[in-house]
Design a protein around this motif. Structure first.
Motif, short mmCIF file in Angstrom:
data_model
loop_
_atom_site.label_atom_id
_atom_site.label_comp_id
_atom_site.label_asym_id
_atom_site.label_seq_id
_atom_site.Cartn_x
_atom_site.Cartn_y
_atom_site.Cartn_z
N TYR A 107 -1.08 1.27 -5.60
CA TYR A 107 -0.40 0.14 -4.97
C TYR A 107 0.96 -0.04 -5.64
O TYR A 107 1.17 0.39 -6.79
CB TYR A 107 -1.23 -1.15 -5.13
CG TYR A 107 -2.50 -1.18 -4.33
CD1 TYR A 107 -2.50 -1.65 -3.03
CD2 TYR A 107 -3.70 -0.75 -4.88
CE1 TYR A 107 -3.67 -1.69 -2.28
CE2 TYR A 107 -4.88 -0.78 -4.14
CZ TYR A 107 -4.86 -1.26 -2.84
OH TYR A 107 -6.02 -1.29 -2.10
N LEU B 185 -8.89 -5.44 -3.45
CA LEU B 185 -8.21 -4.16 -3.27
C LEU B 185 -9.22 -3.03 -3.04
O LEU B 185 -10.41 -3.17 -3.32
CB LEU B 185 -7.34 -3.86 -4.49
CG LEU B 185 -6.37 -4.97 -4.92
CD1 LEU B 185 -5.55 -4.53 -6.11
CD2 LEU B 185 -5.49 -5.40 -3.75
N ALA C 168 0.82 -1.21 0.00
CA ALA C 168 0.00 0.00 0.00
C ALA C 168 0.85 1.26 0.00
O ALA C 168 0.31 2.36 -0.08
CB ALA C 168 -0.94 0.02 1.21
N VAL D 138 -0.03 -5.78 1.49
CA VAL D 138 -1.48 -5.94 1.29
C VAL D 138 -1.81 -7.38 0.91
O VAL D 138 -2.77 -7.96 1.39
CB VAL D 138 -1.97 -4.97 0.20
CG1 VAL D 138 -3.43 -5.26 -0.16
CG2 VAL D 138 -1.80 -3.53 0.64
N GLN E 108 4.01 -1.64 3.96
CA GLN E 108 2.62 -1.98 4.28
C GLN E 108 2.12 -3.06 3.33
O GLN E 108 1.46 -2.77 2.33
CB GLN E 108 1.73 -0.74 4.19
CG GLN E 108 2.15 0.40 5.11
CD GLN E 108 1.32 1.65 4.86
OE1 GLN E 108 0.12 1.59 4.60
NE2 GLN E 108 1.97 2.80 4.93
#
Length: 514
Positions: free
Chosen positions: A117, A111, A81, A89, A87
């Motif tokens: 992204y 998503l 992310a 995902v 981060q």
């Protein structure tokens, strides 16, 4: 199940069929002597909750001597992310092998809409470059702006990809590429800036090698890594001027369909697409939504079309004809009846402010007056005038507003008005058109373009002497198209500048200089 759930399930099944079984004896951690990700990374097909991620391990025998080139490999993918990759995902693994040209297609789902992204791949001790992608807004969500780069026609030998270098540095929602991603043929040595590394492809390995050559270009890689791509094709992905199951050479349908199957398969193996080919057939036409602002259709102008009108009996390619009665046959179609119906129904059902039709060529008429009569090019929409009339008349009859066709193929920048009866002031303007030039492929002279415009007053702008792409910015009030261009041939370090700017006001079809 909801329609979107059914569509998602179909996509996952299609990708699952293409992916090698997990129980195969894949190499867990191969050691590489050179970068296996030298063809780059890419993403595409942006939906509100998903994107397709792509890579291909380097062609066999070129970049590594420390692995068994025939054994499947396990490739890991990761989605984040944030640009710093802190981060996570989603992540997963996919096994790929020689039967798939070591390509990887990941349908990343679940998503959030309208957000960026970052992703990467790894295999053994090697890791890919990081790519950035973006999801579409939620269905029906209020959206203020859509920014697209419209590009096509990137013959490797004609020049360098300066357009892609600029595209990579732009803030865009997506790149819209409308055909001629590779070229099967070569040009004369005197005109070539750089060369293809092999002759004309006929089989699968040869098409794979041609795609790999193009994919190694650093500017093209940068544009793929920077943005999600939405794609359709034209003819050179297979062979110049092919029509459905025919190619210009008199080889016969069965032989050509084997070639088309090889070309379609190699195309899929190198693109961020979800639906794999089924033999010589592959669905490329699709619909993408950008909230309540725009619906975008990608159209297939090759696979289903009628044969050329009044063909040369020796070689069935596009050509200039006069007094050709076949042109007026009502059943002739550029898209095929099923795709025509799908598009017509979609346009009527669309609640978006703008309707964008991404297809491979120029819709507006380019026919010329000659002493023998009006001369028509049979491989373009002029060769299918009844199909063009049906499409535009359907828009007029059903009240479709704010329709824009977006094209390529002809190696020129074009801004034009679209009427049911081309160039007839008594026929109302129904839609508008932009053609985004060519990334490298050579176009026509200024004199030729002036002659074309003189015979076709619906064309407000036409330039074939420069290379580049079109930058589209669409908001609720207007659609703006800036033609970004550089001199031909596109030099390696070339910079692009504004050639022209055109505007379409919402609710008012037709182009106006900006």
């Amino acid at each position: 199940m909801l329609r979107r759930d059914l569509n998602r399930a179909a996509l996952l099944l299609a990708l699952g069929a293409w992916t090698l079984p997990r129980f195969l004896n894949a190499q867990e951690r191969p050691r590489w002597s050179a970068d296996p990700f030298s063809l780059g990374v890419a993403s595409g097909m942006p939906r509100p909750d998903s994107v397709v991620l792509w890579t291909r391990l380097a062609p066999l025998g070129e970049d590594d001597a420390q692995r068994d080139a025939r054994a499947p490999c396990k490739v890991r993918w990761e989605l984040f992310a944030d640009e710093a990759l802190r981060q996570p995902v989603a992540s997963g693994e996919q096994i790929t092998g020689a039967s798939r040209a070591f390509s990887v297609h990941v349908q990343a789902t679940g998503l959030l809409p309208q957000r960026a992204y970052w992703y990467r791949f790894s295999c053994g001790d090697a890791q890919s470059a990081v790519g950035r992608t973006r999801t579409a807004p939620a269905a029906g969500a209020p959206v203020a702006r859509l920014r697209l780069a419209l590009a096509s026609c990137q013959h490797y030998e004609y020049g360098f990809y300066a357009a892609h270098r600029e595209i990579a540095g732009r803030e865009l929602d997506a790149v819209l590429f409308v055909g001629d991603y590779i070229y099967e043929g070569s040009i004369g040595a005197s005109n070539a800036v750089r060369r293809h590394d092999a002759g004309m492809p006929q089989g699968l390995d040869e098409y794979r090698a041609r795609h790999a050559l193009y994919k190694r270009d650093p500017d093209l890689q940068a544009a793929h890594a920077a943005h999600p791509w939405i794609l359709t094709w034209d003819d050179h992905e297979v062979v110049n001027d092919y029509v459905a199951d025919r190619e210009p050479a008199p080889t016969g349908s069965a032989q050509f369909l084997r070639r088309r199957a090889a070309a379609y398969r190699a195309y899929f193996e190198h693109m961020p697409l979800a639906l794999a080919p089924q033999g010589a057939a592959m669905r490329i036409h699709d619909r993408f939504a950008w909230g309540d602002l725009a619906d975008l259709w990608t159209l297939d102008c090759r696979q289903y079309r009628s044969p050329h009108a009044c063909p040369d009996p020796q070689r069935d390619h596009g050509r200039l004809v006069t007094a050709c009665a076949e042109l007026a046959e009502p059943e002739r179609s550029m898209l095929g009846s099923a795709q025509e119906r799908w598009l017509s129904e979609g346009l009527v059902a669309s609640g978006a402010r703008w309707k964008l039709l991404a297809q491979s060529t120029q819709v507006s008429s380019t026919a010329l007056e000659t002493p023998q009569g009006r001369q028509t090019w049979t491989d373009g929409w002029d060769g299918y005038p009844m199909a063009r009339s049906r499409m535009l008349q359907g828009m007029a009859d059903t009240g479709v507003r704010n329709a824009i066709t977006l094209g390529g193929d002809v190696h020129r920048f074009v801004a034009a008005d679209l009427r049911v009866v081309p160039n007839d002031p008594g026929s109302p303007i129904v839609a508008s058109e932009f053609v985004g030039g060519s990334v490298t492929s050579r176009g026509a002279s200024q004199a030729s373009m002036a002659r074309m415009r003189q015979g076709n007053p619906d064309i407000a702008h036409a330039r074939g002497d420069e290379r580049g792409y079109a930058l589209l910015e669409i908001d609720r009030e207007a659609a703006r198209c800036e033609f970004r261009a550089t001199a031909h041939p596109a030099a390696e370090g070339a910079s692009l500048a504004r050639q022209a700017l055109f505007v379409i006001e919402s609710g008012r079809p037709g182009v106006a200089a900006g």
